[in-house]
Design an enzyme around this catalytic site. Structure first.
Site, PDB file in Angstrom:
ATOM      1  N   LYS A   3     -55.290 -27.323 -25.851  1.00 48.30           N
ATOM      2  CA  LYS A   3     -55.923 -27.460 -27.165  1.00 48.30           C
ATOM      3  C   LYS A   3     -57.224 -28.257 -27.121  1.00 48.30           C
ATOM      4  CE  LYS A   3     -51.790 -26.437 -29.653  1.00 48.30           C
ATOM      5  NZ  LYS A   3     -50.757 -26.346 -28.597  1.00 48.30           N
TER       6      LYS A   3
HETATM    7  C1  PLP Z   1     -49.897 -25.337 -28.518  1.00 49.52           C
HETATM    8  C2  PLP Z   1     -49.293 -25.077 -27.208  1.00 49.52           C
HETATM    9  C3  PLP Z   1     -48.736 -23.827 -26.897  1.00 49.52           C
HETATM   10  C4  PLP Z   1     -48.664 -22.704 -27.889  1.00 49.52           C
HETATM   11  O1  PLP Z   1     -49.932 -22.186 -28.225  1.00 49.52           O
HETATM   12  P1  PLP Z   1     -50.128 -21.337 -29.551  1.00 49.52           P
HETATM   13  O2  PLP Z   1     -51.582 -21.158 -29.692  1.00 49.52           O
HETATM   14  O3  PLP Z   1     -49.572 -22.194 -30.657  1.00 49.52           O
HETATM   15  O4  PLP Z   1     -49.370 -20.086 -29.403  1.00 49.52           O
HETATM   16  C5  PLP Z   1     -48.240 -23.642 -25.623  1.00 49.52           C
HETATM   17  N1  PLP Z   1     -48.240 -24.634 -24.709  1.00 49.52           N
HETATM   18  C6  PLP Z   1     -48.766 -25.835 -24.986  1.00 49.52           C
HETATM   19  C7  PLP Z   1     -48.722 -26.886 -23.946  1.00 49.52           C
HETATM   20  C8  PLP Z   1     -49.319 -26.103 -26.229  1.00 49.52           C
HETATM   21  O5  PLP Z   1     -49.831 -27.317 -26.478  1.00 49.52           O
END
Ligand code: PLP
Length: 457
Positions: free
Chosen positions: A107
């Site tokens: 993210k």
């Molecule tokens: C947020 C997240 C996900 C999921 O991603 P989405 O965009 O919500 O589908 C998977 N793995 C990690 C480590 C995350 O932080």
């Protein structure tokens, strides 16, 4: 480029307006008016150059190129490697490491940029903003890291109390800057997301407090995530089509892959990997999208039932018909279920394959992968690798997106590999730092009151 809502009523929104609006005023999600198809050869560009090139198409002349370049430089200078997203080959699998940002999860790639973008917009317009978001673990710290100490912005992050990993919680609550407010909700992530959505849908409140969104309802999140699909593809030097396996929760990451495919990137299939919260996996396999109960797993950032970005996908599945989507989403909020016909299901399955990984399978994948390759997977990435191996076409390259650093999820990693992953510098000493957060019931009114009290005006 102009933006419009998936529900058809909010239209002709500029990029900057879209960034500020977050959720569209008609309750839908903002999407670009059209998806551009890329014909140029971009394979020689580095990550930053590719980001500039692709973002420019979606931003147009609203931000000067030199300014955009500065924002990109600034955003990715916080990463611990110049490659930004290293692509590593283990056996016959490519791993795209998306976790080299300050909070060690994918993210950061979008939220470092979004923080700087917000700062730039607010400065330019001489405005203030209160950022509001819900997190299942990683969004919160990444969003906080993106805006901590920045001028003219406060940030309020809701997370399910006791349901994020200890490190995830500490990453949020030990930040000292005064513009950061952590709200621990007595409830699930879906409760948090519901409260945030409800607050955003109160247009008066939203405008009065100038609320901004950092959740993946914000188009910028998707935009910044499109880049690494292209980048990873170019880095593996293939001529043909590839498979991407994506550990999925809120459907933000994989939706960016879907857009990349629509832009002409040669992706054969997107593999949607879920943990035991498999509502999306069931949808891909049966055409029924049905809300269930949230199960807590060792991959907590995927412990989600209602995926906020899914509406964006439905919009394309239903031929960009806003009225239809409005109807569908109303049906869903009434009955908790959406069902598509056979023909539509075929369309879904032309782009996606899907399966879930159970808790045991995830731990086994961490163990086996470590044994076979010496590489340590975090539990989210392990879900993607497990399902990716299961559903791939052996003739084609498989790129697994690695969404978190294993050190963020020490217990499950230890269980799988038999040893604790080394702690990277950014997490050292975090245990000892003082925490700051407020516990609130899963009540929309109470959260609203809290925001009224602490919002910038
Ligand atoms: C947020 C997240 C996900 C999921 O991603 P989405 O965009 O919500 O589908 C998977 N793995 C990690 C480590 C995350 O932080």
């Amino acid at each position: 480029m102009f933006y419009q809502s998936t529900r058809g009523k909010t239209k002709n929104i500029s990029f900057i307006q879209a960034v500020k609006m977050g959720l569209a005023n008609d309750g839908g999600l903002l999407i670009p008016q059209y998806i551009p198809v890329i014909k140029e050869d971009l394979s020689q560009l580095n990550f930053r150059e590719l980001t500039l090139y692709l973002m420019k198409i979606y931003i147009g002349d609203e931000i000067e190129e030199s300014t955009l370049w500065e924002l990109i430089q600034k955003s990715y200078s916080s990463f611990d490697t110049d490659e930004i997203v290293p692509i590593i080959k283990k056996d016959d699998i490519y791993i795209a490491e998306l976790f080299h940002g300050p909070t060690l999860a994918f993210k950061d790639i979008a939220l470092q940029f979004l923080g700087n973008l917000f700062e730039y917009i607010l400065q330019r317009e001489e405005k203030k903003m209160n950022i509001l978001g819900a997190t299942s673990g990683d969004t919160g710290s990444a969003a906080i890291e993106g805006v901590r100490g920045k001028k003219n912005m406060n940030i309020f992050i809701l997370y399910p109390y006791g349901k994020v990993s200890p490190i995830q919680q500490k990453q949020m609550t030990t930040v000292e800057e005064k513009n950061v407010f952590c709200i621990a909700i007595n409830g699930s992530f879906d409760d948090c997301q519901y409260i945030v959505k409800k607050i955003f849908s109160d247009i008066q409140f939203k405008q009065k407090y100038m609320l901004g969104a950092v959740n993946s309802i914000n188009w910028t999140r998707i935009l910044a995530q499109i880049i690494y699909y292209f980048y990873a593809y170019f880095q593996i030097h293939t001529k043909g089509s590839v498979y991407f396996s994506v550990p999925t929760g809120n459907f933000g990451n994989i939706f960016a892959g879907f857009i990349a495919k629509k832009m002409g990137l040669d992706i054969d299939k997107l593999i949607l990997a879920t943990n035991e919260n498999d509502i999306l996996s069931k949808f891909v396999n049966t055409g029924i999208y049905k809300k269930g109960k949230v199960t807590n797993t060792i991959s907590p950032s995927m412990d989600i039932q209602i995926a906020s970005n899914f509406e964006r996908y439905l919009y394309y599945l239903f031929d960009e018909n806003g009225e239809k989507i409005r109807h569908l989403m109303n049906t869903f909020s009434k009955y908790g279920e959406i069902k598509i016909d056979k023909q539509k299901l075929q369309t879904v399955q032309a782009d996606f394959l899907s399966a879930k990984a159970t808790e045991t399978e995830t731990t086994e994948e961490i163990r086996n992968f470590y044994k076979e390759t010496g590489y340590i997977l975090d539990p989210h990435t392990a879900v993607g690798v497990k399902v990716g191996r299961q559903l791939r076409d052996k003739e084609k390259p498989l790129i697994c997106l690695a969404t978190a650093h294993p050190a963020k999820f020490r217990k499950p990693v230890e269980k799988g590999t038999g040893m604790l992953p080394p702690i990277p510098p950014s997490l050292q000493n975090i245990e000892k730092k003082k925490e700051k957060f407020t516990v609130i019931d899963a009540s929309f009114e109470q959260v609203k009151t809290f925001i009224e009290q602490y919002a910038l005006r």
